[in-house]
Write a protein that holds these residues in place. Structure first.
Motif, PDB file in Angstrom:
ATOM      1  N   PRO A  37       0.824  -1.313  -0.051  1.00  0.00           N
ATOM      2  CA  PRO A  37      -0.105   0.102  -0.046  1.00  0.00           C
ATOM      3  C   PRO A  37       0.840   1.205   0.075  1.00  0.00           C
ATOM      4  O   PRO A  37       1.876   1.221   0.408  1.00  0.00           O
ATOM      5  N   TYR A  38       0.152   2.263  -0.184  1.00  0.00           N
ATOM      6  CA  TYR A  38       1.108   3.622  -0.582  1.00  0.00           C
ATOM      7  C   TYR A  38       1.466   4.209   0.895  1.00  0.00           C
ATOM      8  O   TYR A  38       2.365   4.553   1.260  1.00  0.00           O
ATOM      9  N   ALA A  39       0.248   3.998   2.022  1.00  0.00           N
ATOM     10  CA  ALA A  39       0.535   4.253   3.160  1.00  0.00           C
ATOM     11  C   ALA A  39      -0.087   3.506   4.194  1.00  0.00           C
ATOM     12  O   ALA A  39      -1.293   2.982   3.844  1.00  0.00           O
ATOM     13  N   TYR A  40       0.288   3.707   5.461  1.00  0.00           N
ATOM     14  CA  TYR A  40      -0.579   3.064   6.565  1.00  0.00           C
ATOM     15  C   TYR A  40      -1.184   4.367   7.439  1.00  0.00           C
ATOM     16  O   TYR A  40      -0.267   5.008   7.628  1.00  0.00           O
ATOM     17  N   LEU A  41      -2.568   4.068   7.694  1.00  0.00           N
ATOM     18  CA  LEU A  41      -3.056   5.232   8.782  1.00  0.00           C
ATOM     19  C   LEU A  41      -3.097   4.796  10.201  1.00  0.00           C
ATOM     20  O   LEU A  41      -3.544   3.435  10.252  1.00  0.00           O
ATOM     21  N   ALA A  42      -2.852   5.374  11.200  1.00  0.00           N
ATOM     22  CA  ALA A  42      -3.272   4.827  12.434  1.00  0.00           C
ATOM     23  C   ALA A  42      -3.960   6.075  13.308  1.00  0.00           C
ATOM     24  O   ALA A  42      -3.568   7.264  13.066  1.00  0.00           O
ATOM     25  N   SER A  43      -4.855   5.765  14.049  1.00  0.00           N
ATOM     26  CA  SER A  43      -5.790   6.877  14.671  1.00  0.00           C
ATOM     27  C   SER A  43      -4.578   7.273  16.026  1.00  0.00           C
ATOM     28  O   SER A  43      -4.003   7.084  16.340  1.00  0.00           O
ATOM     29  N   TRP A  44      -5.326   8.558  16.599  1.00  0.00           N
ATOM     30  CA  TRP A  44      -4.583   9.380  17.455  1.00  0.00           C
ATOM     31  C   TRP A  44      -5.717   9.852  18.431  1.00  0.00           C
ATOM     32  O   TRP A  44      -6.281  10.873  18.354  1.00  0.00           O
ATOM     33  N   ALA A  84     -13.067   6.638   3.878  1.00  0.00           N
ATOM     34  CA  ALA A  84     -13.219   6.652   5.530  1.00  0.00           C
ATOM     35  C   ALA A  84     -12.801   8.184   5.854  1.00  0.00           C
ATOM     36  O   ALA A  84     -11.946   8.973   4.998  1.00  0.00           O
ATOM     37  N   SER A  85     -12.997   8.686   6.865  1.00  0.00           N
ATOM     38  CA  SER A  85     -12.583   9.797   7.575  1.00  0.00           C
ATOM     39  C   SER A  85     -11.828   9.857   8.650  1.00  0.00           C
ATOM     40  O   SER A  85     -11.795   8.797   9.365  1.00  0.00           O
ATOM     41  N   TYR A  86     -10.871  10.877   8.775  1.00  0.00           N
ATOM     42  CA  TYR A  86      -9.535  10.876   9.791  1.00  0.00           C
ATOM     43  C   TYR A  86      -9.478  12.063  10.430  1.00  0.00           C
ATOM     44  O   TYR A  86      -9.494  12.954   9.796  1.00  0.00           O
ATOM     45  N   ASP A  87      -9.446  11.969  11.685  1.00  0.00           N
ATOM     46  CA  ASP A  87      -9.215  13.305  12.514  1.00  0.00           C
ATOM     47  C   ASP A  87      -7.835  13.918  12.430  1.00  0.00           C
ATOM     48  O   ASP A  87      -6.884  13.150  12.082  1.00  0.00           O
ATOM     49  N   ARG A  88      -7.792  15.110  12.868  1.00  0.00           N
ATOM     50  CA  ARG A  88      -6.560  15.528  13.247  1.00  0.00           C
ATOM     51  C   ARG A  88      -5.573  14.768  14.095  1.00  0.00           C
ATOM     52  O   ARG A  88      -6.189  14.037  15.050  1.00  0.00           O
ATOM     53  N   GLY A  89      -4.215  14.772  13.768  1.00  0.00           N
ATOM     54  CA  GLY A  89      -3.502  13.860  14.597  1.00  0.00           C
ATOM     55  C   GLY A  89      -2.980  12.562  13.888  1.00  0.00           C
ATOM     56  O   GLY A  89      -2.177  11.812  14.301  1.00  0.00           O
ATOM     57  N   THR A  90      -3.989  12.139  13.142  1.00  0.00           N
ATOM     58  CA  THR A  90      -3.779  10.886  12.532  1.00  0.00           C
ATOM     59  C   THR A  90      -2.384  10.679  12.074  1.00  0.00           C
ATOM     60  O   THR A  90      -1.799  11.477  11.324  1.00  0.00           O
ATOM     61  N   LEU A  91      -1.675   9.561  12.251  1.00  0.00           N
ATOM     62  CA  LEU A  91      -0.372   9.031  11.852  1.00  0.00           C
ATOM     63  C   LEU A  91      -0.490   8.375  10.700  1.00  0.00           C
ATOM     64  O   LEU A  91      -1.381   7.762  10.212  1.00  0.00           O
ATOM     65  N   ILE A  92       0.478   9.109   9.618  1.00  0.00           N
ATOM     66  CA  ILE A  92       0.312   8.803   8.397  1.00  0.00           C
ATOM     67  C   ILE A  92       2.109   8.251   7.941  1.00  0.00           C
ATOM     68  O   ILE A  92       3.053   8.828   8.098  1.00  0.00           O
ATOM     69  N   ILE A  93       2.260   6.925   7.622  1.00  0.00           N
ATOM     70  CA  ILE A  93       3.252   5.979   7.505  1.00  0.00           C
ATOM     71  C   ILE A  93       3.390   5.646   5.912  1.00  0.00           C
ATOM     72  O   ILE A  93       2.550   4.667   5.536  1.00  0.00           O
ATOM     73  N   THR A  94       4.047   6.563   5.200  1.00  0.00           N
ATOM     74  CA  THR A  94       4.393   6.570   3.683  1.00  0.00           C
ATOM     75  C   THR A  94       5.602   5.336   3.439  1.00  0.00           C
ATOM     76  O   THR A  94       6.419   5.477   4.190  1.00  0.00           O
ATOM     77  N   ARG A  95       5.122   4.776   2.462  1.00  0.00           N
ATOM     78  CA  ARG A  95       6.357   3.921   1.783  1.00  0.00           C
ATOM     79  C   ARG A  95       7.489   4.778   1.389  1.00  0.00           C
ATOM     80  O   ARG A  95       8.567   4.465   1.605  1.00  0.00           O
ATOM     81  N   ARG A  96       7.008   5.973   0.919  1.00  0.00           N
ATOM     82  CA  ARG A  96       8.364   6.768   0.294  1.00  0.00           C
ATOM     83  C   ARG A  96       9.307   7.251   1.488  1.00  0.00           C
ATOM     84  O   ARG A  96      10.353   7.334   1.367  1.00  0.00           O
TER      85      ARG A  96
END
Length: 841
Positions: free
Chosen positions: A506-513, A544-556
């Motif tokens: 995947p392009y990125a992984y998202l994690a909640s905060w 899907a929706s994501y709030d402020r602070g969501t962690l974004i882990i990109t492959r790049r």
């Protein structure tokens, strides 16, 4: 029959062990240790060895190791009773639990009373562990018929050392500081214990404030055994200032309204017997002052809210006393004196319990019968809304499990009148079948009331500790308190569906905060050298929706990662029970794309904490424990005595803990700190540390001076006799405030407006003129707990959390301490934001 046991086993000129060694191998403490008890400190391992000796040599004793302290020292219980009772010890225990209602079945008519004596919860109040050894010996030695008769209808449980790490810290220091003979002069260095002192455990936590919250290993291990026995009497042995007389129950007001008349009356019964022995020996003592029964996490109040007669006994001494000290009236107080007093009060308490064993058991049974069938208190059902964070619900319900407080779900949905914790109003509320309920109709009814009562009432406003602790606020949960009884269906804790097994790339992984569990995940990822971004704004992607602070882990960002990128991330998330969202694109449907300037790169901060002279050891411990035990993130602690020589450029974040240590930082050093901040450093000030910054050059924080009290209106009589009552108007020991938050600022990421904060004092600060006022206490912000009327006025429209930009860096003003005693769980994300999310803002 009243026993005059002092004449049999107490020799005031020394502790003489008189018994026939030819008939028994049981040794006195002095014989076993090789020195007269009270002449020196007994190390932890020798205390444990003597307990084992008694258990090996006496059929009336049994020792049990129930765990280890943080530093690896044994925690041990000793069970003492008649031989007949020892043979049926498990039967007595289980029968008592049936009496409580914690196990099924009808209790029989056995009237064996259970007494639990706890020693040395504060490490630098060490005489009680010495007293525990002599108390055990007096209960077990063959030529003491009085104690043997008491043990016919009692089981005595003794924990000789609750805090071995703190006690060892104190006694080792004392040995290193004293000479061959103790110096009784107060000026001698052996009477001036250095920072951090031995009162607290390894992490500098006060274990006598942790009975309910169980944040420390020692507390949790002890409570497991306590819940297996549920004693009828619990005594916590302490020491106070060396010039003070002995203190025993009855306790001082305020009493919590949940405390029964019987519990108050029997404290007096025990106190009368204690007094008779102290009178006989002309020992000074006092009762009914200082030590109240309100805050639920003490060694006296927690047992009381579990149906026992809970008491604190305080001997004059403390760390200042050492082995001997000259008192103000000219007498010399010795360790021998101190342990004798504790021994006598402990044995007198056992005597009273034995004489009243039937009544104790009867009243204890009645207490739990009422809890199950006719619970006291205004509210009968407490609601935890299911749409709260699953992690937060799990954390609260786990705490309830530890305390044997039962919970479940509603049997049906309905609309009822209830107190809304969020609004502070009684209104119409909706309860659904998915909501979690805690009913007052259960064995632990009183403790449930204590945890969830919205506004506990004080009989007296002069109290010893914080006056608010409600658990919806502490965990950040929406819910209600209902006066109506609702049926509760047993239900397990909610579970999150975790399935981090994404195939492909995947392009990125998202994690909640959203809470502390997300901070733990972030810490683990950073330690694995995973590069992370976070979004400053709301966004929508992949439906899907994501709030402020969501962690974004990109492959790049992680193209240079040498391991298996996808497997590592998924494995870490699974270990932390956090669900990631894999997305195929950085192009969002709403909000900033992943390459936007609003998606910030998260640097791994190098964090330092100032510790040492002048800092609050409790405050330091709260930060240390947060890093070491809660999020497992590296922290460097810098002592104040060499702080002037530290190169701050080695750190990105510097935390100033609570305390009063302005004299430890000279103006030249403050200039270095300001320059460091301008260059990108982040300074976080907690609670009273803000007073050092207020008004200081370069810092925008300003203290609001409370109006001076006009004493001219107070009568001559009141100006002295009523001064405590008058001063209480300016006092706030700990109350809950509704704080209006700015959720758009990174310091408030993950929080909905409002946030409920535990205010620990009445210090008032003005809004920042140049900076961000992220959390403020507006008018009518007070929600729960006692606060004086003038203090309440002073705190209206004041700053609670603020951030001041300073060059490339920032100063974070945390007027309220979100890490206080580690039990205000909803504040921990706030502190996580201060560490990881600000990046100079």
């Amino acid at each position: 029959m009243k026993y005059r046991f002092l004449g049999i086993f107490l020799c005031l000129s020394g502790l003489l062990s008189v018994h026939n060694t030819a008939k028994a191998q049981l040794q006195s403490p002095s014989q076993f240790l090789g020195y007269e008890l009270g002449s020196q400190w007994t190390p932890h391992h020798k205390v444990m060895d003597y307990v084992d000796h008694l258990a090996e040599e006496s059929p009336m004793a049994q020792a049990e190791t129930y765990g280890e302290s943080y530093e690896g020292r044994n925690l041990k219980l000793m069970y003492v009773s008649s031989e007949e009772n020892m043979d049926r010890l498990e039967e007595i225990r289980q029968n008592n639990l049936r009496r409580v209602g914690l196990i099924n079945g009808k209790a029989d008519d056995d009237e064996t009373a259970i007494i639990w004596l706890s020693y040395n919860v504060h490490g630098n109040e060490p005489s009680s562990s010495e007293a525990a050894l002599e108390t055990l010996y007096e209960l077990l030695r063959a030529d003491n018929p009085e104690t043997k008769e008491w043990l016919d209808n009692t089981v005595v449980i003794i924990d000789p050392m609750l805090n071995p790490d703190g006690r060892t810290r104190y006694t080792n220091w004392y040995r290193q500081s004293a000479g061959e003979e103790p110096n009784a002069r107060l000026d001698a260095r052996e009477h001036h214990e250095p920072w951090p002192g031995g009162r607290t455990n390894h992490y500098y936590f006060d274990l006598n404030r942790d009975w309910a919250w169980l944040t420390q290993k020692e507390s949790w291990l002890r409570l497991q055994k306590y819940q297996q026995w549920m004693p009828h009497i619990h005594v916590d042995f302490h020491e106070q200032g060396y010039d003070a007389p002995y203190y025993f129950a009855p306790a001082a007001e305020p009493f919590h309204e949940a405390i029964t008349d019987w519990q108050q009356d029997f404290q007096y019964t025990i106190g009368k017997n204690n007094a008779s022995y102290f009178d006989e020996n002309d020992w000074l003592y006092f009762t009914g002052e200082i030590f109240d029964l309100f805050y639920p996490s003490y060694g006296d109040t927690y047992p009381i809210f579990n149906g026992a007669i809970g008491m604190t006994y305080e001997q004059g001494g403390h760390s200042r006393a050492g082995l001997a000290i000259k008192k103000v009236e000219g007498d010399t107080l010795t360790l021998h004196d101190r342990l004798i007093h504790h021994k006598v009060s402990g044995l007198a308490t056992i005597e009273t319990a034995s004489e009243n064993a039937g009544k104790l058991v009867e009243q204890f049974s009645s207490y739990y019968n009422n809890s199950r069938n006719e619970p006291e208190g205004e509210y009968k059902t407490y609601v935890i809304k299911r749409d709260n964070s699953t992690d937060k619900i799990q954390s609260l319900l786990t705490l309830l499990d530890h305390h044997k407080i039962t919970y479940g779900k509603a049997s049906d949905s309905r609309s009822v009148q209830g107190y809304n914790y969020q609004t502070g109003e009684t209104e119409r509320v909706e309860v659904t079948e998915e909501d979690y309920l805690v009913s007052a109709y259960q064995p632990k009814s009183v403790l449930a009331r204590i945890f969830f009562e919205p506004r506990p009432q004080l009989v007296d406003s002069v109290t010893y500790d914080i006056t608010a602790w409600e658990q919806h606020y502490a965990f950040g949960l929406d819910g209600y308190a209902l006066k109506e009884r609702l049926d509760v269906e047993p239900a397990p804790k909610p579970q999150k569906e975790i399935n981090n097994t994404e195939a492909g790339a995947p392009y990125a992984y998202l994690a909640s905060w959203k809470d502390l569990s997300d901070v733990r995940l972030l810490s683990a990822l950073l330690k694995e050298n995973i590069q992370i971004r976070y979004s400053e704004k709301y966004f929508e992607v992949d439906g899907a929706s994501y709030d402020r602070g969501t962690l974004i882990i990109t492959r790049r960002d992680n193209k240079d990662y040498t391991g298996d990128f996808d497997r590592t991330i998924q494995q870490i998330a699974n270990e932390h029970k956090e669900q990631l969202k894999a997305v195929p694109t950085g192009l969002v449907e709403k909000g900033p794309d992943f390459g936007s300037s609003s998606v910030r790169y998260l640097d791994e901060p190098r964090v330092a904490l100032l510790v040492g002279r002048g800092t609050s050891s409790n405050g330091v411990g709260e930060v240390w424990h947060f890093f070491d035990q809660q999020i497992n993130y590296p922290l460097t602690m810098l002592r104040t005595n060499y702080f002037l020589d530290v190169d701050l450029n080695n750190y990105d974040v510097l935390i100033l803990p609570p305390g009063s240590y302005s004299d430890q930082i000279n103006e030249k050093r403050w200039e270095v700190i300001r320059e460091w901040i301008h260059s990108g450093g982040r300074l976080i000030a907690l609670q009273s540390a803000n007073a050092m910054l207020a008004g200081k050059d370069g810092f925008e924080l300003k203290r609001i001076s409370p109006p001076s009290n006009d004493s001219s209106s107070i009568s001559v009589v009141e100006s002295f006799g009523m001064q405590q009552r008058e001063n209480i108007s300016d006092f706030n020991a700990g109350s809950i405030y509704k704080i209006t938050m700015d959720p758009t600022h990174p310091l408030a990421f993950g929080y909905d407006d409002p946030y409920f904060s535990l205010k620990l004092d009445a210090d008032a600060y003005a809004f920042l003129e140049k900076g961000w006022n992220i959390g403020i206490a507006e008018e009518n912000a007070h929600m729960s707990g006692f606060i004086g009327y003038r203090a309440k006025e002073d705190l209206e429209n004041t700053l609670t959390f603020g951030v001041q930009p300073m060059g490339s860096g920032s100063v974070v003003y945390m007027i309220d301490n979100p890490l206080f005693r580690a039990f205000w769980h909803n504040g921990k994300l706030l502190f996580g934001n201060a560490l990881f999310m600000l990046d100079g803002k």
